[in-house]
Scaffold this motif. Structure first.
Motif, PDB file in Angstrom:
ATOM      1  N   MET A  76      43.490  39.561  27.151  1.00 52.96           N
ATOM      2  CA  MET A  76      42.885  38.308  26.790  1.00 52.96           C
ATOM      3  C   MET A  76      42.487  37.513  28.020  1.00 52.96           C
ATOM      4  N   ARG A  77      43.368  37.512  29.002  1.00 53.14           N
ATOM      5  CA  ARG A  77      43.114  36.742  30.213  1.00 53.14           C
ATOM      6  C   ARG A  77      41.911  37.308  30.966  1.00 53.14           C
ATOM      7  N   GLY A  78      41.774  38.603  31.021  1.00 52.77           N
ATOM      8  CA  GLY A  78      40.654  39.242  31.697  1.00 52.77           C
ATOM      9  C   GLY A  78      39.333  38.948  31.019  1.00 52.77           C
ATOM     10  N   LEU A  79      39.341  38.809  29.686  1.00 56.51           N
ATOM     11  CA  LEU A  79      38.135  38.512  28.929  1.00 56.51           C
ATOM     12  C   LEU A  79      37.614  37.105  29.248  1.00 56.51           C
ATOM     13  N   LYS A  80      38.528  36.131  29.365  1.00 57.26           N
ATOM     14  CA  LYS A  80      38.129  34.765  29.713  1.00 57.26           C
ATOM     15  C   LYS A  80      37.530  34.719  31.118  1.00 57.26           C
ATOM     16  N   GLN A 102      36.089  37.199  32.736  1.00 59.98           N
ATOM     17  CA  GLN A 102      34.800  37.882  32.695  1.00 59.98           C
ATOM     18  C   GLN A 102      33.732  36.971  32.075  1.00 59.98           C
ATOM     19  N   ARG A 103      34.065  36.251  31.023  1.00 61.79           N
ATOM     20  CA  ARG A 103      33.127  35.343  30.358  1.00 61.79           C
ATOM     21  C   ARG A 103      32.735  34.196  31.309  1.00 61.79           C
ATOM     22  N   GLN A 140      30.278  35.467  33.825  1.00 55.88           N
ATOM     23  CA  GLN A 140      28.964  35.627  33.196  1.00 55.88           C
ATOM     24  C   GLN A 140      28.247  34.279  33.063  1.00 55.88           C
TER      25      GLN A 140
END
Length: 153
Positions: free
Chosen positions: A1-5, A7-8, A11
């Protein structure tokens, strides 16, 4: 979850940077023809700009140089006291335009003659564009008075 934030967030930063770069490029492209540099007659004579460059020239209309030709074409010479540049203009001149008066023109220098597309004249007896005053003062032709009025000629 932390990696997704993370990455977002990266972006979003990349998209914002690209949008800023595109915006700056579009503004620069739109302004390319809207920026006209001011040149005094002595600057034009010493280092003539290329015929493709649109610029503004200013100074005093030389006495005895105003020639009204056939039709709407007018020829005159603009001077700053150090140099003179011949000018041609096709169109209607401002009402206050005349010999010995301050003027600013926009156009191109083609074969040593400034071909103006726009001519501006001072609008009352105390106004002269700041660029023209600076250029004339540099040449020692003009002296600004204390009260802001033009000196008597």
């Amino acid at each position: 979850m932390r990696g997704l934030k993370k990455q977002r967030r990266i972006q979003v930063i990349i998209v914002a940077t690209l949008a800023l770069a595109v915006s700056a490029s579009l503004i620069g492209y739109a302004m390319r023809d809207g920026i006209n540099f001011f040149r005094a007659p002595i600057d034009v004579v010493e280092s003539p700009p290329p015929p493709t460059e649109v610029f503004r020239i200013g100074g005093l209309v030389e006495d005895g140089s105003l020639i009204r030709g056939q039709g709407e074409t007018i020829r005159f010479t603009v001077t700053d006291g150090g140099a003179s540049v011949p000018v041609t203009y096709t169109g209607v001149l401002p009402d206050l335009f005349g010999e010995g008066q301050g003027m600013v023109g926009t156009g191109r220098l083609i074969d040593g003659v400034f071909e103006a597309t726009e001519i501006l004249a001072r609008h009352d007896e105390t106004y002269m564009p700041a660029e023209v005053i600076d250029a004339l003062e540099e040449q020692g032709v003009y002296r600004h008075t204390e009260d802001g009025a033009l000196p008597e000629s």
